[in-house]
Scaffold this active site. Sequence first.
Site, PDB file in Angstrom:
ATOM      1  N   ARG A 171       0.836  -1.208   0.000  1.00 16.40           N
ATOM      2  CA  ARG A 171       0.000   0.000   0.000  1.00 16.40           C
ATOM      3  C   ARG A 171       0.875   1.264   0.000  1.00 16.40           C
ATOM      4  O   ARG A 171       1.987   1.266   0.548  1.00 16.40           O
ATOM      5  CB  ARG A 171      -0.934  -0.014   1.199  1.00 16.40           C
ATOM      6  CG  ARG A 171      -0.242   0.230   2.505  1.00 16.40           C
ATOM      7  CD  ARG A 171      -1.190  -0.042   3.654  1.00 16.40           C
ATOM      8  NE  ARG A 171      -0.653   0.431   4.905  1.00 16.40           N
ATOM      9  CZ  ARG A 171      -0.869  -0.156   6.069  1.00 16.40           C
ATOM     10  NH1 ARG A 171      -1.613  -1.246   6.147  1.00 16.40           N
ATOM     11  NH2 ARG A 171      -0.367   0.359   7.173  1.00 16.40           N
ATOM     12  N   HIS A 189       9.628  -9.331  -0.421  1.00 20.62           N
ATOM     13  CA  HIS A 189      10.818  -9.206  -1.267  1.00 20.62           C
ATOM     14  C   HIS A 189      11.272  -7.754  -1.445  1.00 20.62           C
ATOM     15  O   HIS A 189      12.473  -7.470  -1.432  1.00 20.62           O
ATOM     16  CB  HIS A 189      10.574  -9.879  -2.617  1.00 20.62           C
ATOM     17  CG  HIS A 189      10.253 -11.343  -2.470  1.00 20.62           C
ATOM     18  ND1 HIS A 189       9.688 -12.097  -3.467  1.00 20.62           N
ATOM     19  CD2 HIS A 189      10.422 -12.190  -1.421  1.00 20.62           C
ATOM     20  CE1 HIS A 189       9.533 -13.335  -3.043  1.00 20.62           C
ATOM     21  NE2 HIS A 189       9.954 -13.405  -1.793  1.00 20.62           N
ATOM     22  N   GLU A 230       8.188 -10.835 -11.205  1.00 23.18           N
ATOM     23  CA  GLU A 230       6.758 -11.033 -11.482  1.00 23.18           C
ATOM     24  C   GLU A 230       6.428 -10.778 -12.949  1.00 23.18           C
ATOM     25  O   GLU A 230       5.483 -11.350 -13.478  1.00 23.18           O
ATOM     26  CB  GLU A 230       5.908 -10.131 -10.572  1.00 23.18           C
ATOM     27  CG  GLU A 230       5.754 -10.610  -9.135  1.00 23.18           C
ATOM     28  CD  GLU A 230       6.990 -10.446  -8.258  1.00 23.18           C
ATOM     29  OE1 GLU A 230       8.000  -9.887  -8.740  1.00 23.18           O
ATOM     30  OE2 GLU A 230       6.952 -10.883  -7.093  1.00 23.18           O
ATOM     31  N   GLU A 279      -7.459  -3.165   7.225  1.00 23.18           N
ATOM     32  CA  GLU A 279      -6.691  -4.273   6.640  1.00 23.18           C
ATOM     33  C   GLU A 279      -7.564  -5.383   6.065  1.00 23.18           C
ATOM     34  O   GLU A 279      -8.764  -5.443   6.333  1.00 23.18           O
ATOM     35  CB  GLU A 279      -5.781  -4.863   7.717  1.00 23.18           C
ATOM     36  CG  GLU A 279      -4.535  -4.046   7.955  1.00 23.18           C
ATOM     37  CD  GLU A 279      -3.436  -4.373   6.955  1.00 23.18           C
ATOM     38  OE1 GLU A 279      -3.682  -5.114   5.981  1.00 23.18           O
ATOM     39  OE2 GLU A 279      -2.319  -3.869   7.155  1.00 23.18           O
TER      40      GLU A 279
HETATM   41  C1  FMN Z   1      -4.415  -5.050  -2.696  1.00 24.53           C
HETATM   42  C2  FMN Z   1      -3.271  -5.615  -1.905  1.00 24.53           C
HETATM   43  C3  FMN Z   1      -2.635  -4.838  -0.956  1.00 24.53           C
HETATM   44  C4  FMN Z   1      -1.543  -5.328  -0.248  1.00 24.53           C
HETATM   45  N1  FMN Z   1      -0.906  -4.521   0.653  1.00 24.53           N
HETATM   46  C5  FMN Z   1       0.239  -4.935   1.238  1.00 24.53           C
HETATM   47  C6  FMN Z   1       0.997  -4.042   2.062  1.00 24.53           C
HETATM   48  O1  FMN Z   1       0.623  -2.892   2.295  1.00 24.53           O
HETATM   49  N2  FMN Z   1       2.160  -4.501   2.585  1.00 24.53           N
HETATM   50  C7  FMN Z   1       2.622  -5.767   2.356  1.00 24.53           C
HETATM   51  O2  FMN Z   1       3.707  -6.105   2.826  1.00 24.53           O
HETATM   52  N3  FMN Z   1       1.905  -6.649   1.609  1.00 24.53           N
HETATM   53  C8  FMN Z   1       0.743  -6.253   1.028  1.00 24.53           C
HETATM   54  N4  FMN Z   1       0.026  -7.112   0.243  1.00 24.53           N
HETATM   55  C9  FMN Z   1       0.459  -8.512   0.110  1.00 24.53           C
HETATM   56  C10 FMN Z   1       1.647  -8.611  -0.837  1.00 24.53           C
HETATM   57  O3  FMN Z   1       1.346  -7.987  -2.066  1.00 24.53           O
HETATM   58  C11 FMN Z   1       2.013 -10.070  -1.128  1.00 24.53           C
HETATM   59  O4  FMN Z   1       2.436 -10.681   0.076  1.00 24.53           O
HETATM   60  C12 FMN Z   1       3.080 -10.212  -2.194  1.00 24.53           C
HETATM   61  O5  FMN Z   1       3.486 -11.567  -2.267  1.00 24.53           O
HETATM   62  C13 FMN Z   1       4.290  -9.339  -1.900  1.00 24.53           C
HETATM   63  O6  FMN Z   1       5.207  -9.430  -2.968  1.00 24.53           O
HETATM   64  P1  FMN Z   1       6.648 -10.047  -2.723  1.00 24.53           P
HETATM   65  O7  FMN Z   1       6.378 -11.518  -2.436  1.00 24.53           O
HETATM   66  O8  FMN Z   1       7.347  -9.851  -4.023  1.00 24.53           O
HETATM   67  O9  FMN Z   1       7.246  -9.314  -1.584  1.00 24.53           O
HETATM   68  C14 FMN Z   1      -1.081  -6.648  -0.470  1.00 24.53           C
HETATM   69  C15 FMN Z   1      -1.735  -7.441  -1.426  1.00 24.53           C
HETATM   70  C16 FMN Z   1      -2.806  -6.932  -2.140  1.00 24.53           C
HETATM   71  C17 FMN Z   1      -3.454  -7.793  -3.187  1.00 24.53           C
END
Ligand code: FMN
Length: 485
Positions: A171, A189, A230, A279
């Site tokens: 976010r 990540h 990704e 959340e």
């Molecule tokens: C709409 C949405 C909002 C999200 N907001 C957050 C956030 O604010 N912080 C966070 O750490 N993960 C958030 N997530 C979850 C991460 O996007 C998710 O764990 C993702 O795997 C993170 O990417 P990474 O694995 O490359 O770190 C959100 C997911 C969605 C779909």
Amino acid sequence: MTHPAGNPLDLRAWLDTARQLGELKDVPGADAKLELGAISEMNVKIDGAPALLFDEIKGYPKGFRVLTCSTASPARLSSILRLPVEHAHHALVQKLRGLPRQWQAAAAKYEPVAVEKGPVFENIQSGKAVDINIFPSPLWHEKDGGPYIGTGCCVVTRDFDSDWVNVGTYRVQAFDSNHVGLDMIPGKHGAIQYEKHMQAGKPFPVAIVIGCDPLGYLISGIEVPFGMCEYNYIGSILGEPVQVVRGELTGLPIPAAAEIVLEGWCHPGDRRKEGPFGEFHGYYPGKEGDAPVVTIERVYYRNNPIIVGSPPAKPPNDYSYSKAVMRSALLFDALLAAGVPDVASVWAHEIGGARMFNVVAIRQRYAGHARQAALILNQCGVGAYMSRYTIVVDEDIDPSNLQEVMWAVATRSDPEVDIDIIKRGMGSKNDPMFVTYRSDAPYNSKAIIDACRPYDHLHDFPAVAEASKQLQAAVREKWRDLLKL
Ligand SMILES: Cc1cc2nc3c(=O)[nH]c(=O)nc-3n(C[C@H](O)[C@H](O)[C@H](O)COP(=O)(O)O)c2cc1C
């Protein structure tokens, strides 16, 4: 349709598809302050509700739009995933089975393709002219710490000591005209790459894509393996590479048809109070925290730009359906990869934000099979973070049907022997129960409920008192009108 130089992740092409499917509604005249968020939150709870495209937002020029609820139906989700359009939930889940494994395996073949130009460069703000206040960033919930420009966004970052580019959904709070806050939970990540830069005392380059084809944030919001970009995974789903342009400042790759991109740096030591924010599990967990600040030095945006919003809230929320579908498919694959045989189906329930309440159905083959399936579901890479209740049921129970699942828990489990507790598992400071944790480290405890008929009593377990499948089929045929089928 494939594009000769790759797919630019054009949101507008997908909006045309959604409109043709009758899955998109235009909403003029809403207020970005609370009203737009509340409309979206209430809309998503209605069966069969469309995606919403807000325009003529109070105080903003016509054409500066916000999209919500984009992934919240089987038809929209299947079209985003480039599958044949499915209107029924079970058919979509069936189509998805095994696909994440194939997408991941083929991802290396789909390096993004860089081009010189793209619609994202139609408008450019630079240096002192940067002003993100021209965009209608919504104040989504009443107790939020401020407006959030990024929810359904893709945050593009680069590793410090390798050329790995990560794209994550985190976010993004709009602080002022050229600063935003980035909430990356430790271990994600993007957070790992940020920490490496901070330890070396170097600025961290960031490009935040505030809107593109919803496939972008669908995939950047799930757990793609460490070290994999990704964009490659998305290319594998599309069957063609993603077409990107390079940010002028950081060189980071940006989808060529992105709607709005904020480019800049997190400088060492520059952190600010961020949040609170409603959340995905349905709470505002804790007070505002402290998050890295991105100083924005360039803004790129298309004419009549569209923010892709995806506000979390008490489930079902904007993205709980798509997360349930995607995470269930990933968990199914993880069980197979770990060698668990005869998994019938998995469901990561929306009520637990697709993380905290997960169910697996198996055809029991041996003593211990049920516990094995539940433990792996609870602890595998996709499943461990914030998992709380994991239930294993026999294959006659539909794991996505809470009524059936809880009937199995009520009638096929003996609490004394069928509930196991795992202590000091992987929790989160975002967990509403964190207030009760005895440590500042985010451990949690996890319960496994074995609601399968005991394997050593399969032969003498009481039969289910329900009309047989054959009897039901015959009666359904003959009494169709009476039974309103
Ligand atoms: C709409 C949405 C909002 C999200 N907001 C957050 C956030 O604010 N912080 C966070 O750490 N993960 C958030 N997530 C979850 C991460 O996007 C998710 O764990 C993702 O795997 C993170 O990417 P990474 O694995 O490359 O770190 C959100 C997911 C969605 C779909």
